[in-house]
Design a protein around this motif. Structure first.
Motif, mmCIF file in Angstrom:
data_model
loop_
_atom_site.group_PDB
_atom_site.id
_atom_site.type_symbol
_atom_site.label_atom_id
_atom_site.label_comp_id
_atom_site.label_asym_id
_atom_site.label_seq_id
_atom_site.Cartn_x
_atom_site.Cartn_y
_atom_site.Cartn_z
ATOM 1 N N GLU A 1 0.810 -1.216 0.000
ATOM 2 C CA GLU A 1 0.000 0.000 0.000
ATOM 3 C C GLU A 1 0.846 1.271 0.000
ATOM 4 O OE1 GLU A 1 1.034 -0.847 4.194
ATOM 5 O OE2 GLU A 1 0.376 -2.097 2.533
ATOM 6 N N VAL A 2 2.130 1.150 0.332
ATOM 7 C CA VAL A 2 3.035 2.306 0.351
ATOM 8 C C VAL A 2 3.528 2.555 -1.071
ATOM 9 C CG1 VAL A 2 5.178 3.253 1.266
ATOM 10 C CG2 VAL A 2 3.700 1.876 2.740
ATOM 11 N N THR A 3 3.165 3.702 -1.628
ATOM 12 C CA THR A 3 3.521 4.021 -3.011
ATOM 13 C C THR A 3 4.534 5.157 -3.117
ATOM 14 O OG1 THR A 3 1.637 5.515 -3.182
ATOM 15 C CG2 THR A 3 1.292 3.215 -3.876
ATOM 16 N N ALA A 4 4.836 5.817 -1.985
ATOM 17 C CA ALA A 4 5.830 6.896 -1.966
ATOM 18 C C ALA A 4 6.422 6.985 -0.569
ATOM 19 C CB ALA A 4 5.204 8.225 -2.368
ATOM 20 N N MET A 5 7.683 7.402 -0.503
ATOM 21 C CA MET A 5 8.363 7.538 0.777
ATOM 22 C C MET A 5 9.234 8.784 0.757
ATOM 23 S SD MET A 5 9.406 3.605 1.610
ATOM 24 C CE MET A 5 9.329 3.767 3.382
ATOM 25 N N VAL B 1 9.013 10.451 -2.703
ATOM 26 C CA VAL B 1 9.698 9.717 -3.774
ATOM 27 C C VAL B 1 8.872 8.482 -4.101
ATOM 28 C CG1 VAL B 1 11.796 8.477 -4.419
ATOM 29 C CG2 VAL B 1 11.953 10.567 -3.026
ATOM 30 N N PRO B 2 8.472 8.309 -5.380
ATOM 31 C CA PRO B 2 7.637 7.160 -5.735
ATOM 32 C C PRO B 2 8.373 5.833 -5.578
ATOM 33 C CG PRO B 2 7.847 8.704 -7.587
ATOM 34 C CD PRO B 2 8.742 9.184 -6.495
ATOM 35 N N VAL B 3 7.637 4.837 -5.090
ATOM 36 C CA VAL B 3 8.157 3.462 -5.000
ATOM 37 C C VAL B 3 7.703 2.753 -6.257
ATOM 38 C CG1 VAL B 3 8.057 1.301 -3.714
ATOM 39 C CG2 VAL B 3 8.044 3.477 -2.482
ATOM 40 N N THR B 4 8.660 2.196 -7.013
ATOM 41 C CA THR B 4 8.306 1.512 -8.259
ATOM 42 C C THR B 4 8.466 0.006 -8.091
ATOM 43 O OG1 THR B 4 10.560 1.751 -9.108
ATOM 44 C CG2 THR B 4 8.979 3.485 -9.677
#
Length: 120
Positions: free
Chosen positions: A99-103, A116-119
């Motif tokens: 569910e985490v799409t950015a950090m 920062v987007p998680v890819t």
């Protein structure tokens, strides 16, 4: 008496990629100094596990690098960088839930790089 040499660096996030249960942070690093030569990346960020971290604001969690077999932060073991030349380093973290799409990325004392987007 020897004068202190000022070192600074520019950081850029190239990727924040999931790899199974791990997350790889790929950074570009360009050291700057009053002197020519090579500079260790640790000069700018330190070598302890909290020198670079990832923050999940929504889940209120902070992620530290995965330790290697000597209990040091797991990262690429590249040589020091030439002053003014850009190098790439990879740091490995435990992956947050899907569910985490950015950090947010924190590097040493610098202000955090937010969202920062998680890819995949």
């Amino acid at each position: 008496m020897k004068a202190a040499v000022a070192h600074t660096a520019e950081f850029g996030v190239l990727a924040l990629r999931r790899r199974g249960d791990l997350l790889d942070l790929v950074l570009s690093i360009t050291p700057h100094s009053e002197q020519d030569g090579r500079v260790s990346v640790e000069t700018f960020i330190g070598d302890d596990p909290s020198a670079i971290s990832l923050l999940d604001d929504a889940g209120r969690k902070r992620y530290l690098t995965v330790p290697d077999s000597a209990n040091r932060p797991h990262r690429t073991q590249d040589p020091p960088l030439e002053v003014g030349e850009t190098g790439v380093r990879t740091y490995t973290f435990p992956a947050p839930g899907p569910e985490v799409t950015a950090m947010d990325v924190t590097i040493g004392d610098a202000p955090p790089l937010r969202g920062v987007p998680v890819t995949p």
